[in-house]
Design an enzyme around this catalytic site. Sequence first.
Site, PDB file in Angstrom:
ATOM      1  N   ARG A 265      -7.214  10.871  -7.161  1.00 42.35           N
ATOM      2  CA  ARG A 265      -8.362  10.112  -6.952  1.00 42.35           C
ATOM      3  C   ARG A 265      -9.509  10.914  -6.747  1.00 42.35           C
ATOM      4  O   ARG A 265     -10.523  10.463  -7.503  1.00 42.35           O
ATOM      5  CB  ARG A 265      -8.317   9.594  -5.329  1.00 42.35           C
TER       6      ARG A 265
ATOM      7  N   TYR B 146     -14.498 -12.253   0.653  1.00 43.15           N
ATOM      8  CA  TYR B 146     -15.359 -11.269   0.312  1.00 43.15           C
ATOM      9  C   TYR B 146     -16.560 -11.600  -0.479  1.00 43.15           C
ATOM     10  O   TYR B 146     -17.583 -11.059  -0.393  1.00 43.15           O
ATOM     11  CB  TYR B 146     -14.567 -10.127  -0.633  1.00 43.15           C
TER      12      TYR B 146
ATOM     13  N   ARG C 289      -3.987   6.833   0.222  1.00 37.85           N
ATOM     14  CA  ARG C 289      -4.465   8.020   0.596  1.00 37.85           C
ATOM     15  C   ARG C 289      -3.815   8.887   1.724  1.00 37.85           C
ATOM     16  O   ARG C 289      -3.669  10.064   1.930  1.00 37.85           O
ATOM     17  CB  ARG C 289      -5.807   7.618   1.474  1.00 37.85           C
TER      18      ARG C 289
ATOM     19  N   ASP D 210      -6.626  -3.367  -7.548  1.00 37.96           N
ATOM     20  CA  ASP D 210      -6.889  -3.935  -6.312  1.00 37.96           C
ATOM     21  C   ASP D 210      -7.155  -5.481  -6.281  1.00 37.96           C
ATOM     22  O   ASP D 210      -7.198  -5.923  -7.546  1.00 37.96           O
ATOM     23  CB  ASP D 210      -8.353  -3.229  -6.016  1.00 37.96           C
TER      24      ASP D 210
ATOM     25  N   ARG E 168       0.891  -1.145   0.029  1.00 36.80           N
ATOM     26  CA  ARG E 168       0.044  -0.019  -0.033  1.00 36.80           C
ATOM     27  C   ARG E 168       0.957   1.197  -0.144  1.00 36.80           C
ATOM     28  O   ARG E 168       0.367   2.099   0.710  1.00 36.80           O
ATOM     29  CB  ARG E 168      -0.807   0.112   1.126  1.00 36.80           C
TER      30      ARG E 168
HETATM   31  O1  CP3 Z   1       0.199  -1.499  -2.581  1.00 35.74           O
HETATM   32  C1  CP3 Z   1      -0.147  -0.673  -3.452  1.00 35.74           C
HETATM   33  O2  CP3 Z   1       0.223   0.514  -3.345  1.00 35.74           O
HETATM   34  C2  CP3 Z   1      -0.836  -1.102  -4.556  1.00 35.74           C
HETATM   35  C3  CP3 Z   1      -2.428  -0.918  -4.501  1.00 35.74           C
HETATM   36  C4  CP3 Z   1      -3.235  -1.938  -3.624  1.00 35.74           C
HETATM   37  C5  CP3 Z   1      -4.379  -1.662  -3.437  1.00 35.74           C
HETATM   38  N1  CP3 Z   1      -4.985  -2.486  -2.791  1.00 35.74           N
HETATM   39  C6  CP3 Z   1      -4.998  -0.322  -3.451  1.00 35.74           C
HETATM   40  C7  CP3 Z   1      -6.188   0.375  -2.756  1.00 35.74           C
HETATM   41  C8  CP3 Z   1      -2.952  -3.244  -3.217  1.00 35.74           C
HETATM   42  C9  CP3 Z   1      -1.940  -4.180  -3.485  1.00 35.74           C
HETATM   43  C10 CP3 Z   1      -4.285  -3.629  -2.634  1.00 35.74           C
HETATM   44  C11 CP3 Z   1      -4.621  -5.110  -2.260  1.00 35.74           C
HETATM   45  C12 CP3 Z   1      -5.665  -5.363  -1.344  1.00 35.74           C
HETATM   46  N2  CP3 Z   1      -7.017  -4.720  -1.711  1.00 35.74           N
HETATM   47  C13 CP3 Z   1      -5.890  -6.255  -0.376  1.00 35.74           C
HETATM   48  C14 CP3 Z   1      -4.540  -6.987   0.157  1.00 35.74           C
HETATM   49  C15 CP3 Z   1      -3.421  -6.174   0.978  1.00 35.74           C
HETATM   50  C16 CP3 Z   1      -4.190  -5.685   2.320  1.00 35.74           C
HETATM   51  O3  CP3 Z   1      -3.948  -4.754   2.755  1.00 35.74           O
HETATM   52  O4  CP3 Z   1      -4.364  -6.712   2.926  1.00 35.74           O
HETATM   53  C17 CP3 Z   1      -7.187  -5.995   0.018  1.00 35.74           C
HETATM   54  C18 CP3 Z   1      -7.816  -6.836   1.586  1.00 35.74           C
HETATM   55  C19 CP3 Z   1      -7.749  -5.218  -0.459  1.00 35.74           C
HETATM   56  C20 CP3 Z   1      -9.367  -4.780  -0.746  1.00 35.74           C
HETATM   57  C21 CP3 Z   1      -9.457  -3.411  -0.258  1.00 35.74           C
HETATM   58  N3  CP3 Z   1      -9.515  -2.446  -1.135  1.00 35.74           N
HETATM   59  C22 CP3 Z   1      -9.929  -2.929   0.967  1.00 35.74           C
HETATM   60  C23 CP3 Z   1     -10.109  -3.659   2.205  1.00 35.74           C
HETATM   61  C24 CP3 Z   1      -9.817  -1.521   0.646  1.00 35.74           C
HETATM   62  C25 CP3 Z   1     -10.120  -0.450   1.899  1.00 35.74           C
HETATM   63  C26 CP3 Z   1     -11.270   0.088   1.575  1.00 35.74           C
HETATM   64  C27 CP3 Z   1     -11.277   1.349   2.590  1.00 35.74           C
HETATM   65  O5  CP3 Z   1     -11.862   2.275   2.515  1.00 35.74           O
HETATM   66  O6  CP3 Z   1     -10.104   1.498   3.501  1.00 35.74           O
HETATM   67  C28 CP3 Z   1      -9.512  -1.251  -0.715  1.00 35.74           C
HETATM   68  C29 CP3 Z   1      -9.517   0.108  -1.290  1.00 35.74           C
HETATM   69  C30 CP3 Z   1      -8.141   0.520  -1.550  1.00 35.74           C
HETATM   70  N4  CP3 Z   1      -7.226  -0.369  -2.440  1.00 35.74           N
HETATM   71  C31 CP3 Z   1      -7.327   1.821  -1.620  1.00 35.74           C
HETATM   72  C32 CP3 Z   1      -6.470   1.804  -2.200  1.00 35.74           C
HETATM   73  C33 CP3 Z   1      -5.182   2.790  -2.290  1.00 35.74           C
HETATM   74  C34 CP3 Z   1      -8.204   2.659  -0.868  1.00 35.74           C
HETATM   75  C35 CP3 Z   1      -9.155   3.591  -2.090  1.00 35.74           C
HETATM   76  C36 CP3 Z   1      -9.308   4.803  -1.772  1.00 35.74           C
HETATM   77  O7  CP3 Z   1     -10.476   5.230  -1.442  1.00 35.74           O
HETATM   78  O8  CP3 Z   1      -8.863   5.956  -2.590  1.00 35.74           O
END
Ligand code: CP3
Length: 355
Positions: free
Chosen positions: A40, A154, A31, A77, A27
């Site tokens: 975004r 999920y 944000r 994602d 990550r």
């Molecule tokens: O690592 C990186 O920089 C690459 C991008 C990346 C994202 N998600 C961007 C993202 C990667 C590798 C992921 C993987 C991901 N997505 C996982 C596995 C990694 C982990 O953290 O365990 C999981 C479980 C997800 C599913 C997911 N996507 C969740 C639970 C969320 C969060 C929702 C929230 O509002 O907090 C996301 C959204 C997400 N994925 C964001 C980002 C930057 C935030 C989106 C935003 O609001 O801009």
Amino acid sequence: MTRPDNDTFLRACRREPAPYTPVWLMRQAGRYLPEYRRVREQAGEFLDLCKSPGLATEVTLQPVERFGLDAAILFSDILTIPDAMDRGLRFVEGEGPVIDRPVLTAADVDALPIPDPGAELGYVPDAVAAIRKALGNKVPLIGFAGSPWTLATYMVEGGASKTYGAIKRMALDEPEVLHRLLDKLVRAVSVYLNAQIAAGAQAVQIFDTWGGVLTPQAFREFDLPYLRRIVNGLRPVQDGERVPLILFTKGGGAWLEEMADTGADVLGMDWQTDPADARRRVGQRVALQGNLDPAALYARPERIEREVARTLDAFGPAPGHIFNLGHGVSPDVPPEHVGALVEMVHRLSQRAAEP
Ligand code: CP3
């Protein structure tokens, strides 16, 4: 294409000596970066950002350029696959992902398509190719996917879960339905990762974020065999060399030996796993990635430095350590602390040049 100019990450994945310990962060885009929040906003929905190769390229490069990280990770994602399976995925502000039509029956499973990375998921290999181009030969690009078990949580729970009640009930009462779903997901993930490699990904990581909620027996029945199938199903060659595969099971510290037996090249470790103990258990069979507590980034930089030194020390001087956090960067950490962390890893791990 040749090796990237900065090949410290690929060297560490292959347990070859490197001039310093490479670092990237799960990550690393997101944000906590004001420049991410600007893009975004421009994109609108988070999934629209993922689906625009141009904008995905921009946010992938942001942390790499700002901090001098040793690898880039595709901005996307793990839920792109469930999204393309068309069960109504939405990201709800403050709540996380929601899937409107969860997968509950054998008929639901049978109705799921295997998404085509040449068609409905084509934006992902397109983003990989665009990012490779934008990176030039600077640092390698990591592709990724979720593990079948983690994607299934999920899809069956209909979103994030506290108890995993629905999927654990399925595992106990209707294991054949769950296996059918996992079998479909393993095929979807394998073609998806192979498409990322074909488009230029130089390493790939499996995020098994929810493997750690399983009992050891359930991990061996519903998670590990599918991880092994992915490892076996990859065609991992890039630029004439093997593409390293990283397996990260959060909460999987007890199962590192079995994970190394899958044939993965690198094991990702959460912060609850002791690095020296992990190294003793897996020997030199795999490289290790991790594992600073992500919460360390809330502390003052002087204090972060002690934690970085302690982590480097615990992994030891042998080749085959990739510095990372034990899980993703939190959205509310100060970006300067991330910059300080990268500088510290590079400085404190500096090794004398080989004679
Ligand atoms: O690592 C990186 O920089 C690459 C991008 C990346 C994202 N998600 C961007 C993202 C990667 C590798 C992921 C993987 C991901 N997505 C996982 C596995 C990694 C982990 O953290 O365990 C999981 C479980 C997800 C599913 C997911 N996507 C969740 C639970 C969320 C969060 C929702 C929230 O509002 O907090 C996301 C959204 C997400 N994925 C964001 C980002 C930057 C935030 C989106 C935003 O609001 O801009």
